[in-house]
Design an enzyme around this catalytic site. Sequence first.
Site, PDB file in Angstrom:
ATOM      1  N   LYS A 120       0.833  -1.211   0.000  1.00 24.06           N
ATOM      2  CA  LYS A 120       0.000   0.000   0.000  1.00 24.06           C
ATOM      3  C   LYS A 120       0.865   1.258   0.000  1.00 24.06           C
ATOM      4  CE  LYS A 120      -2.171   1.456   3.685  1.00 24.06           C
ATOM      5  NZ  LYS A 120      -3.120   1.561   4.827  1.00 24.06           N
ATOM      6  N   ASP A 138      -6.678   1.251   0.792  1.00 26.81           N
ATOM      7  CA  ASP A 138      -6.768   1.329   2.248  1.00 26.81           C
ATOM      8  C   ASP A 138      -8.174   0.935   2.671  1.00 26.81           C
ATOM      9  OD1 ASP A 138      -8.320   3.478   1.502  1.00 26.81           O
ATOM     10  OD2 ASP A 138      -7.335   4.913   2.827  1.00 26.81           O
TER      11      ASP A 138
END
Length: 211
Positions: A120, A138
């Site tokens: 991420k 997310d």
Amino acid sequence: MNAAKRLEIFRRLCEDNPNPTTELNYQTPFELLIAVILSAQATDVGVNKATQKLFPIANTPDAMLALGVAGLSQYIKTIGLYNSKAKNIIETCRLLIEKHAGRVPNTREALEALPGVGRKTANVVLNTAFGQPAMAVDTHIFRVSNRTGLAPGKNVLEVEKNLLRHVPKAYLQGAHHWLILHGRYVCKARKPQCGSCRIEDLCDFPDKPKD
């Protein structure tokens, strides 16, 4: 959800916010990398409060490495998990100097080899600092993608792949930011603001609040 709906969703999001970007404050790829590492399980507001004091003192790998773990910790102690983050950041700075001439690399493989940098975080840096159409999924993007039917998936990697497959190419670069902001301020976890949502009529969420 069909392609026409997806296209209209991003057309509207783009119309409302033509130049979306992160809410983390940064000036350079290095500052962005550090801010994103700090943002894990923390708010952007909290990170910005810490970095507004940290970056004037240390905004290069050399300067931050010179602080050491103890010195860095004093600037970021208001952020969750600051001890482990300080250790990761100092080691990351050392590796940036030793292996990348002090520069943030622009490939996923090199970024993910840095301590504290997962998929991420790498995606955020690739997208925001280097303009690559990466998708950092997310909790907000995961929720919006599944709730709306835009790109459902059982886990973040599945959602990421589905978004990259289904988001219209013209909107791929900004999609990451539009979806985060939409999840943060409109399509909230506990009480989605469906009544004031620009894409409510395009959303497949079956349990929209009636009030």
